[in-house]
Design a protein around this motif. Structure first.
Motif, PDB file in Angstrom:
ATOM      1  N   THR A  90       5.763  12.434  -8.205  1.00 48.08           N
ATOM      2  CA  THR A  90       6.583  11.376  -7.446  1.00 48.08           C
ATOM      3  C   THR A  90       7.582  10.720  -8.334  1.00 48.08           C
ATOM      4  OG1 THR A  90       4.736   9.981  -8.101  1.00 48.08           O
ATOM      5  CG2 THR A  90       4.819  11.111  -5.847  1.00 48.08           C
ATOM      6  N   ALA A  91       8.520  10.090  -7.766  1.00 47.16           N
ATOM      7  CA  ALA A  91       9.536   9.294  -8.727  1.00 47.16           C
ATOM      8  C   ALA A  91       9.877   7.736  -8.087  1.00 47.16           C
ATOM      9  CB  ALA A  91      10.740  10.099  -8.432  1.00 47.16           C
ATOM     10  N   SER A  92       9.137   7.201  -7.469  1.00 44.72           N
ATOM     11  CA  SER A  92       9.085   5.916  -7.006  1.00 44.72           C
ATOM     12  C   SER A  92       7.730   5.142  -6.828  1.00 44.72           C
ATOM     13  CB  SER A  92       9.824   5.666  -5.582  1.00 44.72           C
ATOM     14  OG  SER A  92       8.776   5.993  -4.565  1.00 44.72           O
ATOM     15  N   GLU A  93       7.602   3.746  -7.152  1.00 44.06           N
ATOM     16  CA  GLU A  93       6.631   3.046  -7.157  1.00 44.06           C
ATOM     17  C   GLU A  93       5.861   3.317  -5.554  1.00 44.06           C
ATOM     18  OE1 GLU A  93       5.087   1.492  -9.485  1.00 44.06           O
ATOM     19  OE2 GLU A  93       6.957   1.819 -10.886  1.00 44.06           O
ATOM     20  N   GLU A  94       6.558   3.414  -4.732  1.00 38.51           N
ATOM     21  CA  GLU A  94       5.545   3.383  -3.392  1.00 38.51           C
ATOM     22  C   GLU A  94       5.028   4.690  -3.347  1.00 38.51           C
ATOM     23  OE1 GLU A  94       6.416   3.455   1.458  1.00 38.51           O
ATOM     24  OE2 GLU A  94       8.077   2.782   0.116  1.00 38.51           O
ATOM     25  N   THR A  95       5.740   6.112  -3.523  1.00 35.05           N
ATOM     26  CA  THR A  95       5.285   7.159  -3.684  1.00 35.05           C
ATOM     27  C   THR A  95       4.320   7.541  -4.684  1.00 35.05           C
ATOM     28  OG1 THR A  95       7.136   8.139  -4.773  1.00 35.05           O
ATOM     29  CG2 THR A  95       7.305   8.226  -2.423  1.00 35.05           C
ATOM     30  N   THR A  96       4.549   6.866  -5.891  1.00 29.74           N
ATOM     31  CA  THR A  96       3.468   6.911  -6.585  1.00 29.74           C
ATOM     32  C   THR A  96       2.129   6.523  -6.352  1.00 29.74           C
ATOM     33  OG1 THR A  96       5.079   7.396  -8.526  1.00 29.74           O
ATOM     34  CG2 THR A  96       2.675   6.502  -9.394  1.00 29.74           C
ATOM     35  N   ALA A 138      16.204  10.201  -2.454  1.00 29.53           N
ATOM     36  CA  ALA A 138      15.364  11.341  -2.589  1.00 29.53           C
ATOM     37  C   ALA A 138      14.229  10.781  -3.330  1.00 29.53           C
ATOM     38  CB  ALA A 138      15.816  12.495  -3.327  1.00 29.53           C
ATOM     39  N   ARG A 139      14.306  10.068  -4.189  1.00 33.66           N
ATOM     40  CA  ARG A 139      13.340   9.435  -5.166  1.00 33.66           C
ATOM     41  C   ARG A 139      12.373   8.441  -4.446  1.00 33.66           C
ATOM     42  NH1 ARG A 139      16.946  10.732  -9.149  1.00 33.66           N
ATOM     43  NH2 ARG A 139      18.370   8.810  -8.823  1.00 33.66           N
ATOM     44  N   ARG A 140      12.864   7.697  -3.444  1.00 38.46           N
ATOM     45  CA  ARG A 140      12.453   7.074  -2.379  1.00 38.46           C
ATOM     46  C   ARG A 140      11.383   7.673  -1.485  1.00 38.46           C
ATOM     47  NH1 ARG A 140      17.221   3.631  -2.662  1.00 38.46           N
ATOM     48  NH2 ARG A 140      18.090   4.707  -0.896  1.00 38.46           N
ATOM     49  N   VAL A 141      11.878   8.555  -0.997  1.00 39.92           N
ATOM     50  CA  VAL A 141      11.114   9.466   0.228  1.00 39.92           C
ATOM     51  C   VAL A 141      10.278  10.657  -0.162  1.00 39.92           C
ATOM     52  CG1 VAL A 141      13.012   8.509   1.559  1.00 39.92           C
ATOM     53  CG2 VAL A 141      13.121  10.895   0.906  1.00 39.92           C
ATOM     54  N   PRO A 175      11.491  14.345 -15.320  1.00 33.64           N
ATOM     55  CA  PRO A 175      10.527  13.822 -14.622  1.00 33.64           C
ATOM     56  C   PRO A 175       9.459  12.728 -15.133  1.00 33.64           C
ATOM     57  CG  PRO A 175       9.824  15.899 -14.543  1.00 33.64           C
ATOM     58  CD  PRO A 175      11.184  15.587 -15.187  1.00 33.64           C
ATOM     59  N   ASP A 176       8.842  11.731 -14.755  1.00 28.88           N
ATOM     60  CA  ASP A 176       8.073  10.977 -15.534  1.00 28.88           C
ATOM     61  C   ASP A 176       6.369  11.531 -15.374  1.00 28.88           C
ATOM     62  OD1 ASP A 176       6.373   8.907 -16.511  1.00 28.88           O
ATOM     63  OD2 ASP A 176       7.177   7.439 -15.292  1.00 28.88           O
ATOM     64  N   PRO A 177       5.884  11.824 -16.659  1.00 27.13           N
ATOM     65  CA  PRO A 177       4.465  12.651 -16.467  1.00 27.13           C
ATOM     66  C   PRO A 177       3.463  11.302 -16.091  1.00 27.13           C
ATOM     67  CG  PRO A 177       5.755  12.878 -18.662  1.00 27.13           C
ATOM     68  CD  PRO A 177       6.480  11.931 -17.929  1.00 27.13           C
ATOM     69  N   GLY A 178       3.774   9.960 -16.127  1.00 29.26           N
ATOM     70  CA  GLY A 178       2.995   9.244 -15.817  1.00 29.26           C
ATOM     71  C   GLY A 178       2.916   9.181 -14.245  1.00 29.26           C
ATOM     72  N   ARG A 179       3.747   9.943 -13.505  1.00 28.99           N
ATOM     73  CA  ARG A 179       3.802   9.959 -11.915  1.00 28.99           C
ATOM     74  C   ARG A 179       3.563  11.187 -11.528  1.00 28.99           C
ATOM     75  NH1 ARG A 179       6.572   5.506 -10.073  1.00 28.99           N
ATOM     76  NH2 ARG A 179       7.861   4.401 -11.551  1.00 28.99           N
ATOM     77  N   MET A 180       2.566  11.785 -12.235  1.00 32.51           N
ATOM     78  CA  MET A 180       1.967  13.339 -11.652  1.00 32.51           C
ATOM     79  C   MET A 180       0.525  13.222 -11.505  1.00 32.51           C
ATOM     80  SD  MET A 180       4.459  15.642 -14.175  1.00 32.51           S
ATOM     81  CE  MET A 180       5.996  15.298 -14.711  1.00 32.51           C
ATOM     82  N   ARG A 181       0.037  13.901 -10.725  1.00 30.81           N
ATOM     83  CA  ARG A 181      -1.371  14.207 -10.610  1.00 30.81           C
ATOM     84  C   ARG A 181      -1.575  15.962 -10.322  1.00 30.81           C
ATOM     85  NH1 ARG A 181      -5.307  10.494  -7.290  1.00 30.81           N
ATOM     86  NH2 ARG A 181      -6.892  11.366  -8.806  1.00 30.81           N
ATOM     87  N   GLU A 200      -2.864  17.316   1.236  1.00 34.24           N
ATOM     88  CA  GLU A 200      -3.225  15.822   0.774  1.00 34.24           C
ATOM     89  C   GLU A 200      -2.160  14.755   0.744  1.00 34.24           C
ATOM     90  OE1 GLU A 200      -6.237  15.010   0.373  1.00 34.24           O
ATOM     91  OE2 GLU A 200      -7.426  16.973  -0.002  1.00 34.24           O
ATOM     92  N   ILE A 201      -0.956  15.201   0.560  1.00 33.11           N
ATOM     93  CA  ILE A 201       0.106  14.109   0.500  1.00 33.11           C
ATOM     94  C   ILE A 201       0.575  14.109   2.439  1.00 33.11           C
ATOM     95  CG2 ILE A 201       2.806  13.902   0.442  1.00 33.11           C
ATOM     96  CD1 ILE A 201       2.090  15.353  -2.375  1.00 33.11           C
ATOM     97  N   LEU A 202       0.620  14.983   2.994  1.00 28.60           N
ATOM     98  CA  LEU A 202       0.832  15.033   4.439  1.00 28.60           C
ATOM     99  C   LEU A 202      -0.199  13.887   5.129  1.00 28.60           C
ATOM    100  CD1 LEU A 202       2.008  18.567   5.599  1.00 28.60           C
ATOM    101  CD2 LEU A 202       3.463  16.393   5.230  1.00 28.60           C
ATOM    102  N   ARG A 203      -1.651  14.203   4.760  1.00 27.27           N
ATOM    103  CA  ARG A 203      -2.765  13.314   5.390  1.00 27.27           C
ATOM    104  C   ARG A 203      -2.189  11.802   5.088  1.00 27.27           C
ATOM    105  NH1 ARG A 203      -7.660  16.971   3.332  1.00 27.27           N
ATOM    106  NH2 ARG A 203      -7.820  17.890   5.162  1.00 27.27           N
ATOM    107  N   ARG A 204      -1.430  11.492   4.149  1.00 32.60           N
ATOM    108  CA  ARG A 204      -1.174  10.086   3.537  1.00 32.60           C
ATOM    109  C   ARG A 204       0.145   9.525   4.482  1.00 32.60           C
ATOM    110  NH1 ARG A 204      -5.422  12.648   1.368  1.00 32.60           N
ATOM    111  NH2 ARG A 204      -6.949  11.108   0.819  1.00 32.60           N
ATOM    112  N   VAL A 205       0.974  10.415   4.963  1.00 34.17           N
ATOM    113  CA  VAL A 205       2.365  10.117   5.399  1.00 34.17           C
ATOM    114  C   VAL A 205       2.573  10.244   6.526  1.00 34.17           C
ATOM    115  CG1 VAL A 205       3.309  10.493   2.970  1.00 34.17           C
ATOM    116  CG2 VAL A 205       3.639  12.238   4.659  1.00 34.17           C
TER     117      VAL A 205
END
Length: 384
Positions: free
Chosen positions: A245-251, A219-222, A81-87, A98-103
């Motif tokens: 996360t693993a995509s531009e949109e989810t990140t 899987a990476r997209r959704v 996984p990309d460390p730059g896509r983690m919080r 927090e994720i469900l609130r956004r999706v």
């Protein structure tokens, strides 16, 4: 191999956490998901250094946590996984909300695969969603995702899937094929999959764990994964998890979360997690898995000897046993009688969904002596 053994009962009863404070001392507590082992030495050392230095302030904006987890995932799961896509945030439950609130929009339905970790129901509600139950399929030898049932729920308007991977309470490790089918469905319907992977470090050798985000491009997209060292290393009270996360949109969605979501991470939790994810802790984790392997098999032997009416499938991950006691005739919630008459506290099966009627969840992350005592106490109720 390093021997990881549970602390003596007298020392455990001196603990002040939920497991050891909820019930009187005549009760064996095997309900909540805490373990009875000493901390991994690297974690103890990291916390001791922090206390000695008074390093008890706010979590920094730049930390080694993401890099530490990425290295751990490469070693343990073969995933990069990309460390730059983690919080980070306080815990897996908070990350899920927090994720469900956004999706999902308020009132939209979120699929959960029952029987499932009881807080899932409340987390969906807290995020403004409505729970849509799609039970796991019982194959006769294990459990698997009901892909057809999930498709039907999506056809009917469900807008997200909350996945437990590995699954709590059954200990099921979802196969790559079933996760790929789930990802394809979610991608087809344009819905998110939030994967709780808190039990992933506890998958037994010989069983392959597949991180949801590693499955394929769909899987990476959704997908969103929420991970933590807390279950494997018994760090729940220190408060630290990662949203991956693993995509531009989810990140982008996770990056837009308020900074306070990240600042809720505990300083001690972060320091402990970095130590847990380090190579230095691998030997301890391997020793823990060996201990849990012996315990899960001991439990099978004890049930066969003392409670032959019980149905138990040895889990592939974790330290939680899902036991069907229906044949004993102790009602939909046998844990009540077991607590009252045997003085053993187990998690109530119906809390995991209607599929939990007649079931209990037992935590075997303890000593063989406590497991044996618990089953012998329960067995003494038979015929009474």
């Amino acid at each position: 191999m390093l021997e990881v053994t549970a602390l003596p009962l007298a020392e455990l009863r001196a603990r002040t956490s939920e497991k050891w404070r909820e019930y009187p001392d005549d009760v064996l507590p095997l309900f909540v998901a805490e373990t009875d082992f000493p901390l991994a030495p690297a974690i103890t050392a990291a916390l001791q250094r922090a206390v000695a230095a008074g390093d008890t302030g706010y979590v920094a904006s730049r930390t080694p946590l993401a890099d530490s987890y990425a290295a751990f995932a490469r070693r343990r799961f073969g995933w990069d996984p990309d460390p730059g896509r983690m919080r980070s945030t306080a815990d897996v439950s908070m990350g899920i909300v927090e994720i469900l609130r956004r999706v999902v929009a308020p009132g939209e339905r979120v699929i959960v695969t029952t029987p499932v970790y009881p807080p899932f129901f409340e987390l969906v509600t807290e995020a403004g969603g409505v729970v849509e139950r799609v039970p796991l399929r019982d194959t006769g030898t294990g459990w698997e995702l009901d892909v057809d049932g999930i498709r039907s729920a999506l056809d009917d308007g469900a807008r997200a899937i909350l996945l437990c991977n590995p699954h709590n309470p059954t200990g099921t490790v979802h196969s790559r094929d079933s996760l790929a089918a789930l990802a394809a469905l979610a991608d087809e319907y344009g819905v998110a999959v939030v994967s709780d992977e808190i039990h992933a470090p506890l998958v037994q050798p010989g069983t392959a764990f597949t991180p949801f985000l590693s499955v394929n491009d769909a899987a990476r997209r959704v997908g969103y994964a929420v991970v933590s060292a807390s279950k494997a290393f018994n760090l729940a009270g220190l408060k630290c998890a990662l949203m991956v996360t693993a995509s531009e949109e989810t990140t982008a969605i996770v990056r837009r979360l308020p900074v306070e979501v990240e600042w809720r991470t505990g300083q001690f939790g972060l320091l402990a997690a970095v130590a847990a994810f380090s190579e230095e802790s691998d030997v301890w984790l391997d020793g823990l898995l060996h201990t849990l392997d012996r315990n899960r098999r001991l439990l099978a032997d004890l049930l066969a000897e003392h409670l032959p009416g019980a149905r138990y499938r040895i889990p592939d991950a974790g330290y939680l046993a899902w036991i069907d006691l229906t044949a004993l005739g102790w009602g939909d919630n046998p844990a009540r009688r077991i607590l009252q008459d045997a003085k053993v506290a187990l998690h109530y099966g119906p809390a995991f969904g209607t599929e939990g009627a007649g079931h209990v969840r037992l935590n075997f992350g303890t000593s063989p002596e406590i497991i044996t005592d618990a089953i012998e106490r329960i067995a003494a109720l038979v015929g009474r």
